[in-house]
Design an enzyme around this catalytic site. Structure first.
Site, mmCIF file in Angstrom:
data_model
loop_
_atom_site.group_PDB
_atom_site.id
_atom_site.type_symbol
_atom_site.label_atom_id
_atom_site.label_comp_id
_atom_site.label_asym_id
_atom_site.label_seq_id
_atom_site.Cartn_x
_atom_site.Cartn_y
_atom_site.Cartn_z
ATOM 1 N N GLY A 112 0.799 -1.232 0.000
ATOM 2 C CA GLY A 112 0.000 0.000 0.000
ATOM 3 C C GLY A 112 0.827 1.276 0.000
ATOM 4 N N GLU A 113 2.162 1.176 0.226
ATOM 5 C CA GLU A 113 2.979 2.386 0.257
ATOM 6 C C GLU A 113 3.157 2.936 -1.155
ATOM 7 O OE1 GLU A 113 6.574 1.689 2.464
ATOM 8 O OE2 GLU A 113 5.473 1.585 4.363
ATOM 9 N N LYS A 137 -35.432 26.291 5.137
ATOM 10 C CA LYS A 137 -36.285 25.617 6.124
ATOM 11 C C LYS A 137 -37.088 26.674 6.852
ATOM 12 C CE LYS A 137 -33.574 21.550 7.181
ATOM 13 N NZ LYS A 137 -32.466 21.129 8.002
ATOM 14 N N ASP A 142 -29.346 24.678 -0.285
ATOM 15 C CA ASP A 142 -29.428 25.386 0.998
ATOM 16 C C ASP A 142 -28.845 26.787 0.819
ATOM 17 O OD1 ASP A 142 -26.604 25.055 1.072
ATOM 18 O OD2 ASP A 142 -26.819 23.146 2.111
HETATM 19 C C1 R5P Z 1 -22.256 21.434 2.638
HETATM 20 O O1 R5P Z 1 -21.717 22.339 3.243
HETATM 21 C C2 R5P Z 1 -21.941 21.193 1.223
HETATM 22 O O2 R5P Z 1 -22.200 22.334 0.458
HETATM 23 C C3 R5P Z 1 -22.730 20.032 0.655
HETATM 24 O O3 R5P Z 1 -24.106 20.372 0.628
HETATM 25 C C4 R5P Z 1 -22.549 18.774 1.446
HETATM 26 O O4 R5P Z 1 -21.201 18.523 1.659
HETATM 27 C C5 R5P Z 1 -23.187 17.608 0.726
HETATM 28 O O5 R5P Z 1 -23.064 16.450 1.494
HETATM 29 P P1 R5P Z 1 -24.000 15.209 1.217
HETATM 30 O O6 R5P Z 1 -23.932 14.884 -0.232
HETATM 31 O O7 R5P Z 1 -23.429 14.132 2.085
HETATM 32 O O8 R5P Z 1 -25.389 15.590 1.643
#
Ligand code: R5P
Length: 291
Positions: A34-35, A190, A167
């Site tokens: 693995g190295e 949310k 988000d």
């Molecule tokens: C969060 O800060 C990032 O922008 C991504 O939304 C997040 O890393 C995604 O992670 P996952 O696919 O596990 O929901």
């Protein structure tokens, strides 16, 4: 002279082509235990500027270790002008202490990278801009959004899709792409309806009967995107496609996203992946030209 580490050899070759620079011939291998092994096969003048291109995603420790081997070898050759392009910089998600006496891994790796001789670091959509402050050398945090916008323009039939961030944290990515494509953008938020009830909805635009392209910096387990797709479908979205900068993609993420109803999943080649069809080579090459 450009050196591609084994995590980013194809991308390094593309960048070298864009710049008309020489791609250094190297030998990399893994021993049965693995190295890792690394050797430079070309002559490099000690005054020559050298750019290493190596992402340090999965397997992070191996790719990071190989990077240190490259840097140490260049040090032995007395090469001083070293730029590191790490399109996906591993360990960036632990950039601060969330619990007492945790290791800030992004800081630990920053220390090593600098100590090993890197004079300038270039990365793409770092997890947090504050990672730049962990370094004493200049750090350029490039955006892959223009490359993603170009890809959408060429490959998606819908001329005015809504670009949607899953988000608030990803809102700026959606905004950047939407501005380049002259279309709408929004993000999912949310809303607490009561102490027990939370509703996730688009902030201001209705997605009913619209095509939506979700954009995020990282897709890891795919949980964030699956959740977003479920909400968009419930709200009547006509079609949902997904793009990201860093396709980390663990635990069958693509499968889960497709099963949730996405038409397609695409990512950039900051990481090697089955979905890495958007190249950031031009983004990197243009930046290196101007350094
Ligand atoms: C969060 O800060 C990032 O922008 C991504 O939304 C997040 O890393 C995604 O992670 P996952 O696919 O596990 O929901």
């Amino acid at each position: 002279m450009i050196i591609g580490g084994s995590a980013s050899q194809a991308l390094a070759a593309e960048v070298a082509r864009e710049l008309n620079d020489k791609l250094c011939s190297v030998e990399t291998k893994k021993f049965p235990d693995g190295e890792r092994y690394f050797r430079i096969k070309d002559e490099i003048d000690e005054d020559e500027p050298v750019t290493i291109i190596q992402s340090t995603g999965y397997p992070q420790d191996e790719n990071m270790m190989e990077l240190f081997f490259i840097l140490d070898t260049l040090g032995d050759m007395n090469v001083k002008n070293i730029t590191l392009v790490s399109p996906y910089l591993g360990y960036s998600r632990q950039e601060r202490r969330f619990k007492e006496v945790e290791c800030i891994s992004a800081k630990a790796t920053a220390k090593l990278i600098q100590t090993m001789g890197v004079k300038h670091l270039v990365s793409i959509n770092l997890h947090e801009e504050s990672i730049c402050d962990l370094y004493d050398i200049p750090v350029d945090n490039l955006s892959a959004m223009p490359a993603i916008a170009d890809y959408i323009r060429i490959n998606y039939p819908e001329k005015k899709p809504i670009i949607l961030a899953p988000d608030k944290g990803a809102e700026n990515f959606a905004k950047e792409i939407a501005t380049l494509l002259n279309t709408d953008y929004d993000y999912l938020e949310k809303v607490r309806l009561s102490p027990e009830k939370v509703k996730t909805k688009t902030k201001s635009i209705s997605v009913d009967n619209r095509s939506v392209i979700i954009v995020d910096d990282i897709i890891s387990t795919g949980g964030t995107i699956v959740n977003a797709i479920n909400i968009l479908k419930l709200q009547g979205a006509k079609a949902v496609d997904v793009v990201c900068v860093h396709p980390v993609l663990v635990n069958d993420a693509v499968l889960k996203i497709n099963a949730a109803g996405a038409n397609s999943v695409q990512g950039t080649n900051t990481l090697k992946s089955e979905v890495a069809n958007i190249s950031v080579a031009k983004t990197i090459a243009e930046h290196l030209k101007n350094l």
